[in-house]
Design an enzyme around this catalytic site. Structure first.
Site: not given
Length: 851
Positions: A280, A361, A505
């Site tokens: 927007s 997530d 990791p």
């Protein structure tokens, strides 16, 4: 048979055929017009305490005036049902995971139902009903009563022509009564489509599975160019984790798990918009810089192009505005939800843009099917399991087992697709496979509904902050201006707090899929509203919020912003007007919303002109770029050629290295990627892996893109480059959600889908009519769902337009009566004061208390 007699017989037969066709057309017209509501006269509405007036202007925009707040929203529900009930019904079937009940046996509908049942959108909405303010519950209930009053006296065929068409294939029962949870569930759909960096996080994981080189993945997700594109709030940039993963250690079956998750999530229908084009523009200018001496606010949300458009214009006014009935507001509404989503009242105007905060997530989970458990901190925990039953209109019910971890529902096995199995992955003692759970803030019950009504009655910064504190999802930038001369910005939203992990990791900033077996990656709660960035009356005299970085000194929000080309162009236009001493008014602001200058041209054309060209045929096209002003107007030949070169360059450079699902769409991230690569002519990305024993450089691919695009446009638009026009390629074609796609008979599609129109603009341009460079088409995928400009010094001087029109009935003149104006950049007057609304009115409906 004599010729004269034979001729008479043919004439009679022809006449019979013509009459039959006329009769058929007449019947079809009657069916299409049957659901059209009465916008004048009077009607009874049970529950009203007094009469309610509904005035409509020349475009069918209603302004509702009532004695009490409950009467106001009861009437709004009635009016929304009049004009857009099928849209509302479709949305509630989607958000409840019951689309198969509406459309019957359909593979796409069933896939959507499975994913949404897995999320449990409606279950969360039911919990929210107990959390919201008591006044909000009253408004939602009154709204539902208004909807149901309209439904009660009409058959399905009298409500919408879509039911008549669907009735040819499935059983169409009378729609169920509307309830408050139906409205709350719609907020989940809005939050899903505006969920921010979900796509980037998934794309990082999928890119890594084929590239297997962390540094090369990082090249495709560059840092936000903070030195060139200013943030919304002028302060130090928010801190974040280290972007690179270092030596990533990810599961061997990552690719399959993420591909399955993507297939499942892509099954959810687009209700508001998705992809790089969704964003927007908004800005607000101090009265010190305007012609009226009062602030001016502009907003144009970029969402999916649909028929009808997602917004319906409306005014809501209490006859006597006061504590018992505080509403005097107009703007853009969502059919299915009471109140105004974006607009202004008598004291304050507000606009919304997607903030882009990371609110999702992916958690990689090591699942053991035999034991029904998943790994967590070295131990195995039991999955939460439930069974959902999906009813299918005309078919057998489908049972769905839904499994979840503490992080969220497992989405990588929703669709029962062939690739579900996954390969074995060591899980610390037991065999298993990697699956993907999705954590998403919208699955936490919240109070966004309260925020809508608080914004509707806000008068200043404190009120906006109070509304923002309740605005859980989706996370939206709020810009505002008040009639007493103040302007400001407020960040709302439910923002997860992520713990910093330095030896894991992957980064712990939410940019990559996270190891669900390591509790250090769990969310640590949510940011308090008081800690979110805000600003009032900044020294530069304006605020621009166009999906760029928020910055400020507040909490970490994300690294995955829009790359700020639109926002910086808006700032440039404002600065130019200020430096020239030009007072900013509504007309100039409208012109700014239509700006078609392309940052792509500015960044890439010099490099293209420096590439070798082998023949005069290609040179004819390249010459278009030499004289191009960089504006992507609909009649521009150079804009057409540049777009073809850009999509071809992305194809040649990246498609040989990446999975198809993450091929470049050509948006702002990819512009930043290519700009960075231009300075490295021998970067491996330039090499075309499909050419054996040949290593290409930058200039070779630039030349090939120029030549290939020339050939492609010659086929599409003709040999003479002077005949090329961007608008012949770049068209806006709003599509009906149920009846507008493939497999639907052409006459029905032609009824419900407006004729495509040529439009200017493009991706990362202020006039943001996005297109997908990986699709093989230049057609608009997302664009301004509306445009509004509000003059706080004279509210009646404000302007607005929507992408299609106020009505959801294909047979109504108001179904598409704003589409042509929208495509050409025109807007309409926006009357607000009682006298202006009355003067603009063409029809009046009086709703009376039922005896």
């Amino acid at each position: 048979m004599p010729r004269s007699r034979a001729l008479r017989v043919l004439i009679v037969v022809a006449l019979v055929v013509v009459l039959a066709l006329v009769a058929l057309v007449a019947v079809a017209a009657a069916v299409v017009r049957r659901p059209l509501p009465d916008h004048a006269g009077s009607a009874d509405l049970p529950g009203l305490t007094a009469e309610v007036s509904v005035l409509r202007d020349a475009r069918g925009v209603p302004t509702i005036e009532a004695a009490t707040a409950e009467d106001l929203f009861r009437a709004q529900g009635y009016v929304h049902a009049q004009d857009r009930f099928f849209e509302m019904d479709y949305r509630r079937h989607v958000t409840a995971g019951r689309l198969s009940e509406l459309v019957g046996e359909n593979e796409d509908a069933l896939a959507a139902d499975k994913v949404i049942r897995t999320f449990g959108w409606r279950d969360v909405a039911e919990q929210e009903l107990g959390l919201i303010d008591e006044s909000t519950r009253r408004y939602l209930q009154a709204y539902a009563e208004g909807v149901n009053a309209y439904l009660d006296s009409r058959s399905a065929e009298e409500l919408a022509v879509e039911y008549t068409v669907l009735g040819l294939q499935v059983d169409v029962a009378h729609p169920e009564p509307w309830d408050a949870v139906d409205s709350l569930a719609w907020l989940k759909a809005m939050a899903w489509d505006l969920r921010a960096n979900y796509d980037d996080e998934l794309a990082r994981g999928l890119t890594y599975t084929t590239v297997r080189d962390v540094a090369r993945v990082d090249e495709l997700f560059p840092r936000y160019p903070a030195d060139e594109h200013l943030s919304i709030v002028a302060a130090e940039a928010d801190g974040s984790d280290v972007a690179s993963t270092g030596n990533a250690v990810l599961p061997a079956d990552l690719e399959r798990a993420l591909a399955d998750a993507q297939a499942a999530l892509d099954a959810i229908p687009t209700l508001v918009g998705e992809g790089d084009g969704v964003g927007s523009n908004s800005w607000v200018v101090s009265g010190d810089l305007t012609a009226s001496g009062a602030p001016i606010l502009a907003n144009d949300p970029h969402l999916a192009i649909s028929a009808p458009g997602v917004f319906m214009q409306m005014g809501l006014r209490c006859a006597d505005v006061g504590p018992q009935c505080p509403f005097d507001v107009a703007g853009f509404t969502f059919a299915g939800f009471p109140g105004v989503i974006i607009g202004h009242n008598a004291d304050l105007a507000w606009g919304l843009t997607n903030m882009g905060a990371d609110v999702t997530d992916f958690f990689l989970e090591r699942v053991d099917d035999e034991t029904g458990t998943y790994l967590y901190d070295g131990e195995r925990k039991a999955l939460d399991v439930r069974t959902e039953v999906i009813e299918v209109n005309g078919g057998d019910p489908v049972e769905l087992e839904v499994r979840a971890t503490d992080h969220g529902p497992l989405v990588s096995d929703v669709l029962d697709i062939a690739s579900l199995a996954g390969s074995p992955t060591p899980t610390g003692g037991r065999g298993g496979r990697t699956e993907v759970a999705l954590a998403w803030t919208a699955l936490t019950p919240g109070r966004t509904a309260d925020a809508v009504f608080r914004l509707n009655t806000a008068a200043g910064a404190a009120d906006v902050a109070a509304a923002a504190a309740a605005f859980a999802v989706p996370a939206q930038n709020i810009v505002w201006a008040s009639t007493d001369g103040h302007i400001g910005y407020q960040a709302p939203g439910l923002i997860p707090i992520r713990q910093r992990v330095t030896d894991g990791p992957v980064p712990s900033d939410g940019s990559w899929p996270r190891p669900g077996w390591d509790s250090r990656y769990d969310w640590q709660g949510f940011v308090t509203p008081q800690d979110l960035p805000a600003v009032q009356d900044p020294p530069e005299g304006y605020v621009v919020a166009a999906n760029q970085a928020v910055a400020g000194s507040g909490p970490f929000l994300t690294n995955d912003w829009d790359y700020g080309y639109r926002s910086q162009r808006i700032r440039t236009l404002l600065d130019e007007a200020i430096e020239a001493g030009t007072p900013i008014d509504v007309e100039l602001t409208n012109q700014m919303q239509l700006d078609t200058w392309s940052p792509f041209a500015d960044e890439l054309v010099p490099a293209l002109l420096g590439a070798p060209v082998a023949d005069e045929f290609t040179e004819e096209a390249v010459d278009l770029l030499r004289d191009w002003d960089g504006r992507q107007t609909a009649d521009s030949s150079a804009a057409a050629y540049f777009a073809a070169v850009w999509s071809t360059l992305l194809e040649l450079t990246f498609q040989d290295d990446l999975p198809e699902s993450v091929w470049p769409n050509g948006g702002s991230r990819w512009l930043q990627v290519v700009v960075n690569l231009l300075g490295d002519p021998d970067n491996p990305w330039w090499d075309d892996r499909t050419t054996v024993n040949v290593v290409e450089s930058r200039d070779e691919l630039l030349s090939r893109a120029l030549e290939t695009a020339r050939l492609e446009l010659t086929v599409q638009l003709g040999k003479d480059v002077r005949d090329w026009e961007w608008g012949r390629l770049h068209t806006a074609a709003p599509q009906h959600a149920v009846l507008g796609g493939g497999g639907i008979p052409a006459p029905v599609r032609e009824l419900v889908n407006p004729q495509p129109l040529a439009v200017p603009g493009g991706s990362s341009i202020v006039n943001a009519t996005a297109w997908d460079a990986a699709s093989g088409s230049f057609a608009v995928t997302a664009g301004p769902a509306m445009r509004m400009v509000v003059d706080l010094g004279d509210l009646d001087a404000s302007t607005w337009v929507t992408v299609t029109g106020t009505s959801g009935h294909p047979g109504s003149v108001h179904y598409t009566d704003q589409f042509d104006a929208w495509a050409h950049g025109d807007t309409f007057p926006w009357p607000f004061t009682p006298d202006a609304v009355r003067d603009a009115a063409g029809r009046e409906l009086t709703l009376r208390p039922a005896s």
